[in-house]
Design an enzyme around this catalytic site. Structure first.
Site, PDB file in Angstrom:
ATOM      1  CG  HIS A 134      13.089  13.980  11.159  1.00  0.00           C
ATOM      2  ND1 HIS A 134      14.119  13.201  11.615  1.00  0.00           N
ATOM      3  CD2 HIS A 134      12.831  14.876  12.149  1.00  0.00           C
ATOM      4  CE1 HIS A 134      14.465  13.592  12.822  1.00  0.00           C
ATOM      5  NE2 HIS A 134      13.691  14.604  13.173  1.00  0.00           N
TER       6      HIS A 134
ATOM      7  CD  GLU B 189      -1.421  -2.539   1.426  1.00  0.00           C
ATOM      8  OE1 GLU B 189      -2.083  -3.508   1.021  1.00  0.00           O
ATOM      9  OE2 GLU B 189      -0.328  -2.667   2.028  1.00  0.00           O
TER      10      GLU B 189
END
Length: 161
Positions: free
Chosen positions: A103, A76
């Protein structure tokens, strides 16, 4: 926030309950997954449509994220990442949920429905949604390098050359 969600048969039960959880938290949920259980359904189109929805909304100035589910979350994630501009992260604990947003400014979370309980899944997703991108220069720079490669194949010079 608008949340685009997709799953295959492995995550269908989680997806249904999760949509209720997200709506109760005030989010608008757009479901791109299957309408009924089919043990041999194919996840790529579901996940790609969810990712396309995220990009379309963000391009239009709508605050949106995506959630994709499967047995492991790997396929996925790969499918969602084929959509230009998507940064889908496979998440398996709170640290990876936070870091994906802080991040990497991930805009899609991928989770293995067969790897976690429903309570774990909601905790991971809630953390993902509530964590902002840090905006730190080093992270912005690295995301731009990924976008450059995605756009035209450019890379930084090879330091070994």
């Amino acid at each position: 926030m608008r949340i685009h969600i997709a799953t295959d048969h492995a995550g269908l039960d989680f997806s249904t309950k999760l949509q209720e959880h997200l709506r109760a938290a005030g989010h608008e949920v757009i479901d791109h997954g299957p309408v009924s259980y089919d043990p041999v359904d194919d996840y790529p189109a579901f996940c790609i449509r969810a990712a396309q929805g995220v990009i379309a909304d963000r391009t239009a100035g709508v605050d949106a994220l995506g959630i994709v589910f499967g047995g492991s979350g790997n396929g996925e994630q790969m499918a969602a990442n084929k959509v230009h501009g998507i940064r889908a992260a496979l998440v398996w604990n709170l640290a990876t949920a936070e870091l994906a947003r802080q991040h990497n400014d991930a805009n899609v979370i991928s989770i293995g429905a067969r790897q976690h309980t429903y309570d774990e899944v909601t905790t991971l997703i809630d953390r993902f949604i509530e964590t902002p991108f840090s905006g730190e220069e080093r992270h912005v720079r690295r995301i731009a390098q990924i976008a450059d490669f995605e756009r035209d194949g450019s890379l930084l010079p090879d330091p070994r050359a």
